[in-house]
Design a protein around this motif. Structure first.
Motif, PDB file in Angstrom:
ATOM      1  N   PHE A  11       1.033  -1.284   0.181  1.00 13.55           N
ATOM      2  CA  PHE A  11      -0.361  -0.187   0.180  1.00 13.55           C
ATOM      3  C   PHE A  11       0.762   1.541  -0.110  1.00 13.55           C
ATOM      4  N   ASP A  12       0.515   2.640  -0.449  1.00 18.19           N
ATOM      5  CA  ASP A  12       0.662   3.897  -0.179  1.00 18.19           C
ATOM      6  C   ASP A  12      -0.303   4.880  -0.108  1.00 18.19           C
ATOM      7  N   ALA A  13       0.741   5.667   0.547  1.00 15.70           N
ATOM      8  CA  ALA A  13       0.346   7.065   1.245  1.00 15.70           C
ATOM      9  C   ALA A  13      -1.325   7.481   0.284  1.00 15.70           C
ATOM     10  N   ASP A  14      -1.299   7.698  -0.884  1.00 11.88           N
ATOM     11  CA  ASP A  14      -2.640   8.090  -1.753  1.00 11.88           C
ATOM     12  C   ASP A  14      -3.565   7.101  -1.947  1.00 11.88           C
ATOM     13  N   ARG A  15      -2.927   5.918  -2.045  1.00  7.18           N
ATOM     14  CA  ARG A  15      -4.612   4.621  -2.208  1.00  7.18           C
ATOM     15  C   ARG A  15      -4.770   4.392  -0.935  1.00  7.18           C
ATOM     16  N   LEU A  16      -4.313   4.915   0.309  1.00  4.16           N
ATOM     17  CA  LEU A  16      -4.826   3.996   1.148  1.00  4.16           C
ATOM     18  C   LEU A  16      -6.153   5.483   1.985  1.00  4.16           C
ATOM     19  N   ARG A  17      -5.568   7.009   1.427  1.00  2.37           N
ATOM     20  CA  ARG A  17      -6.277   8.028   1.597  1.00  2.37           C
ATOM     21  C   ARG A  17      -7.665   7.756   0.121  1.00  2.37           C
ATOM     22  N   LEU A  19      -9.114   5.162  -0.084  1.00  2.00           N
ATOM     23  CA  LEU A  19      -9.281   4.067   0.514  1.00  2.00           C
ATOM     24  C   LEU A  19     -10.224   4.648   1.380  1.00  2.00           C
ATOM     25  N   ALA A  20      -9.696   5.651   2.867  1.00  2.00           N
ATOM     26  CA  ALA A  20     -10.811   6.280   3.715  1.00  2.00           C
ATOM     27  C   ALA A  20     -11.430   6.986   3.254  1.00  2.00           C
ATOM     28  N   ARG A  21     -11.630   7.518   1.618  1.00  2.00           N
ATOM     29  CA  ARG A  21     -12.650   8.537   1.526  1.00  2.00           C
ATOM     30  C   ARG A  21     -13.472   7.361   1.049  1.00  2.00           C
ATOM     31  N   GLY A  22     -13.551   6.696   0.641  1.00  5.72           N
ATOM     32  CA  GLY A  22     -14.494   5.275   0.234  1.00  5.72           C
ATOM     33  C   GLY A  22     -15.396   5.242   1.372  1.00  5.72           C
ATOM     34  N   ALA A  23     -14.723   5.173   2.452  1.00  2.56           N
ATOM     35  CA  ALA A  23     -15.167   3.931   4.073  1.00  2.56           C
ATOM     36  C   ALA A  23     -16.296   4.508   4.071  1.00  2.56           C
ATOM     37  N   LYS A  24     -17.007   3.982   4.872  1.00  6.42           N
ATOM     38  CA  LYS A  24     -18.741   4.200   5.493  1.00  6.42           C
ATOM     39  C   LYS A  24     -18.514   4.322   7.012  1.00  6.42           C
ATOM     40  N   ASP A  25     -17.524   3.809   7.566  1.00  6.19           N
ATOM     41  CA  ASP A  25     -17.469   3.980   9.073  1.00  6.19           C
ATOM     42  C   ASP A  25     -16.120   5.046   9.133  1.00  6.19           C
ATOM     43  N   GLY A  26     -16.321   6.332   9.884  1.00  5.89           N
ATOM     44  CA  GLY A  26     -15.783   7.022  10.313  1.00  5.89           C
ATOM     45  C   GLY A  26     -14.826   6.351  10.777  1.00  5.89           C
ATOM     46  N   PRO A  27     -14.955   5.999  11.965  1.00  6.76           N
ATOM     47  CA  PRO A  27     -13.404   5.406  12.982  1.00  6.76           C
ATOM     48  C   PRO A  27     -12.364   4.733  12.237  1.00  6.76           C
ATOM     49  N   GLN A  28     -13.072   4.869  11.105  1.00  7.01           N
ATOM     50  CA  GLN A  28     -11.881   3.204   9.922  1.00  7.01           C
ATOM     51  C   GLN A  28     -11.189   4.304   8.920  1.00  7.01           C
ATOM     52  N   ILE A  38       2.048   8.342   7.874  1.00 12.49           N
ATOM     53  CA  ILE A  38       2.985   7.258   8.451  1.00 12.49           C
ATOM     54  C   ILE A  38       3.496   6.917   6.954  1.00 12.49           C
ATOM     55  N   TYR A  39       2.864   6.705   5.979  1.00 10.22           N
ATOM     56  CA  TYR A  39       3.770   6.171   4.694  1.00 10.22           C
ATOM     57  C   TYR A  39       3.704   7.415   4.107  1.00 10.22           C
ATOM     58  N   GLY A  40       2.595   8.990   3.863  1.00  3.98           N
ATOM     59  CA  GLY A  40       4.042  10.036   3.499  1.00  3.98           C
ATOM     60  C   GLY A  40       4.913  10.250   4.037  1.00  3.98           C
ATOM     61  N   GLY A  41       5.307  10.038   5.573  1.00  6.93           N
ATOM     62  CA  GLY A  41       6.557  10.128   6.601  1.00  6.93           C
ATOM     63  C   GLY A  41       6.306  11.059   7.253  1.00  6.93           C
ATOM     64  N   THR A  42       4.948  11.542   7.786  1.00  5.18           N
ATOM     65  CA  THR A  42       5.281  12.215   9.263  1.00  5.18           C
ATOM     66  C   THR A  42       4.655  11.809   9.779  1.00  5.18           C
ATOM     67  N   PRO A  43       6.113  12.071  11.223  1.00  2.67           N
ATOM     68  CA  PRO A  43       6.195  11.289  12.061  1.00  2.67           C
ATOM     69  C   PRO A  43       4.874  10.821  12.778  1.00  2.67           C
ATOM     70  N   ARG A  44       4.933   9.404  13.226  1.00  4.07           N
ATOM     71  CA  ARG A  44       4.280   8.944  14.204  1.00  4.07           C
ATOM     72  C   ARG A  44       3.251   9.803  15.398  1.00  4.07           C
ATOM     73  N   SER A  45       4.133  11.493  15.972  1.00  3.14           N
ATOM     74  CA  SER A  45       2.959  12.173  16.667  1.00  3.14           C
ATOM     75  C   SER A  45       2.626  12.503  16.448  1.00  3.14           C
ATOM     76  N   LYS A  46       2.761  13.170  15.144  1.00  4.42           N
ATOM     77  CA  LYS A  46       1.538  13.911  14.017  1.00  4.42           C
ATOM     78  C   LYS A  46       0.283  12.415  13.670  1.00  4.42           C
ATOM     79  N   ALA A  47       0.972  11.575  13.370  1.00  5.88           N
ATOM     80  CA  ALA A  47      -0.142  10.845  12.600  1.00  5.88           C
ATOM     81  C   ALA A  47      -1.334  10.508  14.420  1.00  5.88           C
ATOM     82  N   VAL A  48      -0.928  10.396  15.375  1.00  8.67           N
ATOM     83  CA  VAL A  48      -1.287  10.666  16.687  1.00  8.67           C
ATOM     84  C   VAL A  48      -2.994  11.108  16.676  1.00  8.67           C
ATOM     85  N   ARG A  49      -1.669  12.197  16.347  1.00 14.04           N
ATOM     86  CA  ARG A  49      -3.158  13.549  16.578  1.00 14.04           C
ATOM     87  C   ARG A  49      -4.149  13.842  15.395  1.00 14.04           C
TER      88      ARG A  49
END
Length: 183
Positions: A11-17, A19-28, A38-49
């Motif tokens: 997987f990569d960042a674009d493909r996961l984004r 999939l996120a747009r097409g998700a019916k479940d908000g938390p997912q 995280i795939y895009g290189g963002t530190p995990r501390s920002k991904a946490v936010r």
């Protein structure tokens, strides 16, 4: 300090984004966006936010994602406690339900759920609630049914004689003749 768990490579960042747009479940979708960051290189501390969670929870998401893919980020139903009843208990319960109660031995003329709970305790020293017993019986294919009461003097064929034949409720009214004016 331990190293971060790596994300799977298919997987990569674009493909996961996407999939996120097409998700019916908000938390997912939120979890997918955090992992896409995280795939895009963002530190995990920002991904946490982005995900609105802690580092440990994001790590758990990564493990679930690596094991099950994007669908692994769905909320799952908690398994709950294991059943107290074993197969031997269910077999004995099915046998006693099929045989029916013996009034002199069991003290009842038909099984009630509370009686079956008491029988299970007497036979196996296993205490279950009426709700649990009902759920187990339903899983075994049994339903709570009672016979419809029937009067002791009722005879076959008497019901048909008793039924009344009612006239049809709606009938076409007789044709009215045109009224002639009287002078």
């Amino acid at each position: 300090m331990a190293s971060a768990v790596r994300l799977r490579g298919d997987f990569d960042a674009d493909r996961l984004r996407a999939l996120a747009r097409g998700a019916k479940d908000g938390p997912q979708a939120r979890r997918r966006l955090a992992l896409a960051a995280i795939y895009g290189g963002t530190p995990r501390s920002k991904a946490v936010r982005i995900g609105g969670a802690t580092l440990q929870i994001v790590r758990d998401w990564v493990l679930r994602f690596n094991a099950h893919g994007p669908n692994g980020l769905l909320d799952r139903k908690a398994p709950g406690p294991a059943s107290l009843m074993q197969d031997a208990h269910r077999t004995a319960l099915a046998r006693i339900v099929e045989e029916g109660p013996i009034a002199a031995v069991h003290g009842v003329v038909r099984w009630w759920i509370v009686d079956l709970c008491q029988w299970l305790f007497d036979a196996f020293r296993l205490s279950v609630s009426e709700t649990t017993m009902s759920r187990e019986l339903r899983k075994m294919g049994y339903r709570k049914l009672s016979a419809r009461p029937r009067h002791h003097a009722q005879q076959d064929g008497e019901i048909e004689v008793f039924k009344k034949i009612s006239p049809r409720g709606w009938r076409r009214s007789a044709a009215k003749k045109a009224s002639t004016p009287t002078a």
